[in-house]
Design a protein around this motif. Structure first.
Motif, mmCIF file in Angstrom:
data_model
loop_
_atom_site.group_PDB
_atom_site.id
_atom_site.type_symbol
_atom_site.label_atom_id
_atom_site.label_comp_id
_atom_site.label_asym_id
_atom_site.label_seq_id
_atom_site.Cartn_x
_atom_site.Cartn_y
_atom_site.Cartn_z
ATOM 1 N N ARG A 123 0.826 -0.918 -0.168
ATOM 2 C CA ARG A 123 -0.080 0.045 0.132
ATOM 3 C C ARG A 123 0.748 1.304 0.002
ATOM 4 O O ARG A 123 0.886 2.218 -0.963
ATOM 5 N N ARG A 124 1.757 1.489 1.058
ATOM 6 C CA ARG A 124 2.594 2.681 1.103
ATOM 7 C C ARG A 124 3.732 2.336 1.602
ATOM 8 O O ARG A 124 4.312 1.060 2.161
ATOM 9 N N MET A 125 4.794 2.802 1.167
ATOM 10 C CA MET A 125 6.332 2.538 1.335
ATOM 11 C C MET A 125 6.863 3.622 1.847
ATOM 12 O O MET A 125 6.882 4.710 1.376
ATOM 13 N N VAL A 126 7.940 3.525 3.091
ATOM 14 C CA VAL A 126 8.789 4.337 3.373
ATOM 15 C C VAL A 126 10.352 3.930 3.244
ATOM 16 O O VAL A 126 10.418 2.695 3.439
ATOM 17 N N LEU A 127 10.960 4.743 2.181
ATOM 18 C CA LEU A 127 12.649 4.300 2.159
ATOM 19 C C LEU A 127 13.347 5.245 2.921
ATOM 20 O O LEU A 127 13.420 6.413 2.698
ATOM 21 N N ASN A 128 14.102 4.425 3.936
ATOM 22 C CA ASN A 128 14.930 5.229 4.859
ATOM 23 C C ASN A 128 16.211 5.304 4.180
ATOM 24 O O ASN A 128 17.139 4.143 4.467
ATOM 25 N N ASP A 129 16.611 6.388 3.878
ATOM 26 C CA ASP A 129 18.118 6.615 3.013
ATOM 27 C C ASP A 129 18.682 5.604 2.202
ATOM 28 O O ASP A 129 19.507 4.947 2.317
ATOM 29 N N ILE A 130 17.504 5.487 1.165
ATOM 30 C CA ILE A 130 17.888 4.594 0.081
ATOM 31 C C ILE A 130 16.944 5.337 -1.045
ATOM 32 O O ILE A 130 16.081 5.604 -0.784
ATOM 33 N N GLY A 131 17.689 4.774 -2.350
ATOM 34 C CA GLY A 131 16.887 5.356 -3.534
ATOM 35 C C GLY A 131 17.222 4.403 -4.687
ATOM 36 O O GLY A 131 18.125 3.367 -4.369
ATOM 37 N N PRO A 132 16.954 4.808 -5.974
ATOM 38 C CA PRO A 132 16.912 4.078 -6.877
ATOM 39 C C PRO A 132 18.604 4.250 -7.616
ATOM 40 O O PRO A 132 18.898 3.451 -8.819
ATOM 41 N N PHE A 133 19.413 4.981 -6.828
ATOM 42 C CA PHE A 133 20.778 5.131 -7.219
ATOM 43 C C PHE A 133 21.676 5.119 -6.253
ATOM 44 O O PHE A 133 21.464 6.038 -5.225
#
Length: 279
Positions: A123-133
């Motif tokens: 449903r929802r996502m929290v990305l803690n200090d990470i991304g697609p690069f």
């Protein structure tokens, strides 16, 4: 203080099975939140966040990814990779209704991989200090400090090491550092204290490293609301990467002052950001 329930299931991967364990908080009937830790960390990093969300009626599930904490170890270091982690998580996730995801660093990478699977009930996502690069310089830094197996005379010595190597987690209290150390420690047969993970998790980082570019996955990840937390001085989630992520509708970026890679998610203000977003 309330302690979590410990769950277990056998997860399968290509070539074998492994025991997957998790810490679980809150009512079994609550809307699930799955919290997944970073490369060398474990489920109990999320105790503060999990207690808070459980108090709001959420069911919070914090797995130990194989090779860490209470979960089993994989038979070969090359298996320590996102596809294996997704495969071993499948029996746990398949039994959940619609759920939210909080992923720190590696846990965010696993979440991004999960988001690309058709039919997933994320449903929802929290990305803690990470991304697609992920820049190669950050990967090289991680490899350097993890490349030497470490033993400690006692848990206090291990805690001193964690305070040094994980200083970018932020200004944690003595009690918080002690909590991290207690759950990061494993006592060997000889009585020495070591970090609670399989040293073979580093095998995929051997050899020549390069930037990790997952931008082709980003549209699938961002097809749901996403909260991105970036440590102010992070070398892993660069400012320009976060800015580009924030250009996507439905993606919120929050910079966490006084932190690098990665915010520990123990401070009330950080917990509130996540709690409000997931509400």
């Amino acid at each position: 203080m309330e302690q979590p329930r410990i769950g277990a299931v056998t997860g399968s991967f290509e070539g074998g099975t492994v025991q997957l364990r998790w810490a679980e908080w809150g009512p079994a009937s609550g809307r699930p939140v799955v919290c997944v830790h970073g490369l060398t960390r474990n489920a109990r990093d999320f105790d503060a966040l999990a207690r808070h969300l459980a108090g709001q009626g959420r069911r919070v599930i914090c797995p130990d990814i194989p090779g860490r904490g209470l979960s089993g170890w994989l038979p070969a270091g090359a298996l320590y990779a996102v596809p294996t982690y997704l495969a071993t998580l499948t029996p746990l996730l398949a039994g959940l209704p619609e759920y939210d995801w909080v992923g720190t660093s590696m846990g965010g990478l696993i979440g991004m991989g999960l988001a690309t699977i058709p039919g997933v009930t994320l449903r929802r996502m929290v990305l803690n200090d990470i991304g697609p690069f992920v820049p190669v310089a950050a990967l090289e830094r991680i490899r350097i400090y993890l490349s030497t197996p470490r033993e400690f005379a006692d848990v206090a010595a291990l805690e001193a090491y964690l305070r040094q190597v994980h200083a970018p987690f932020g200004q944690l209290s003595d009690a918080e550092w002690a909590h991290l150390a207690r759950h990061s420690a494993r006592v060997t047969a000889s009585g020495r204290v070591v970090l609670h993970y399989d040293q073979a998790i580093l095998e995929p980082m051997q050899g020549e490293l390069s930037d990790v570019d997952l931008w082709p996955l980003w549209p699938a990840v961002a097809s749901r609301p996403v909260l991105v937390l970036r440590g102010e001085t992070s070398d892993l989630l660069l400012p320009e990467t976060a800015a580009r992520m924030g250009e996507t509708p439905g993606v919120t970026i929050a910079t966490i002052a006084g932190c690098g890679h990665a915010p520990a998610l123990m401070e009330p203000s950080q917990i509130a950001l996540i709690s409000d977003f997931l509400a």
